[in-house]
Design an enzyme around this catalytic site. Structure first.
Site: not given
Length: 321
Positions: A21-23, A26, A48
């Site tokens: 996941v990006s953050t 999440q 990341g």
């Protein structure tokens, strides 16, 4: 019914899941549930940005995955930041005898259909690169026709915030490139350090077709240690040895870096490196190599005693990341 000329299915040892996941806000729970339902017993999670090259969890996974394993993701965008990045990852897996599967996309490199889809993606990536290059050239030409200079105006004006942003971007690219290339040089560093000097490690790496300087390699290893990707022991000071021991440490380093080399192959490598024998000659004999390896072993270096035609002795296990 399968086609008569269809390739037999390749053996699969284990399914290894990767969820991203990006953050930090999440959660990977939904991806993990799908991966477990698909049969993945081991699942690696990472937080990341999709645009970032720095993926330490993915880099570690790529080093640990073995022949017959299958790397499984829920969607392609969870693994790669671009088509070219995806193709690079899959190529790396293929060299290790591993495969790739995306649950929601028609990509499974253990099947002929999946390999065909991969070839289509490769053609799309090539077209994408050509179109981007064409648009970039056209945009620069139009801007210059209007009197605008190419590049970042903040950097041209030496604005501190622009300089900081550019520096951070360069650091991200640097660590990403280090992680992407680590499989080609880090194993040799792990086998040789800290028992051998940085100079010896650089000489061995460069003879393998790479291009390192001592400072460049030290900086790269220090950065991976700071990112907790490499073991801190790698940057410890190497033991001091008399100048006459340089040949001994170099020969031991070559044998440790490539345990499959025979005494004659090590001798041939020393000749290609234009190293003089202990007596100053240009031609190396297997017996001279063996004498130096015997000396290294007596001093405690991790080298066994090979026979002239056999494989060089194996070093002790490389230190884990």
């Amino acid at each position: 019914m399968a086609a008569p000329n269809a390739s037999p299915p390749r053996p699969i040892r284990g399914l290894v899941g990767y969820a991203r996941v990006s953050t930090e806000d999440q959660a990977t729970d939904a991806q993990v549930d799908e991966l477990r339902a698909a049969g993945c017993r081991t699942i690696h999670r990472e937080h990341g940005s999709g645009a970032s090259r720095a993926r330490p969890v993915l880099a570690r996974l790529m080093r640990e995955i073995g022949a017959g394993d299958v790397l499984v993701v829920v969607r392609l965008d969870r693994l790669a930041r671009s088509v070219s990045h995806l193709l690079s990852v899959i190529e790396d897996l293929e060299t290790r005898g591993a495969h790739f599967r995306s649950l929601r996309d028609p990509i499974d490199t253990s099947t002929p259909q999946g390999m065909f889809s991969l070839q289509v993606l490769g053609a799309v990536a090539q077209l994408e690169r050509a179109l981007i290059a064409e648009r970039t050239k056209a945009g620069m030409k139009a801007a210059m026709a209007r009197g605008k200079l190419p590049g970042n105006p903040g950097l041209r004006e030496h604005r501190p915030e622009a300089i900081r942003a550019a520096s951070a971007a360069r650091q991200q690219v640097y660590i990403g490139d280090l992680i992407a290339s680590a499989s080609t040089w880090l194993p040799t560093v792990q086998r040789m350090r800290p028992q051998h000097s940085w100079d010896d490690v650089v000489r061995v790496l460069n003879h393998q077709g790479q291009s390192w300087t001592i400072e460049k390699l030290r900086r790269a290893v220090h950065r991976l240690v700071r990112e907790k990707i490499a073991a801190p022991e790698l940057i410890k000071r190497s033991p001091r040895r008399p100048p006459q021991d340089r040949l001994m440490t170099l020969v031991a380093g070559i044998a440790i870096a490539d345990p499959n080399l025979s005494l004659r192959e090590i001798a041939a490598q020393l000749e290609r490196m234009r190293e003089r024998t202990p007596r100053g000659g240009r031609q190396w004999a297997a017996s001279s190599v063996k004498a130096l390896l015997d000396q290294a072993r007596r001093l405690g270096l991790a080298v066994h005693d090979p026979a002239p035609g056999s494989l060089a002795g194996r070093a002790t296990a490389a230190e884990p990341l």
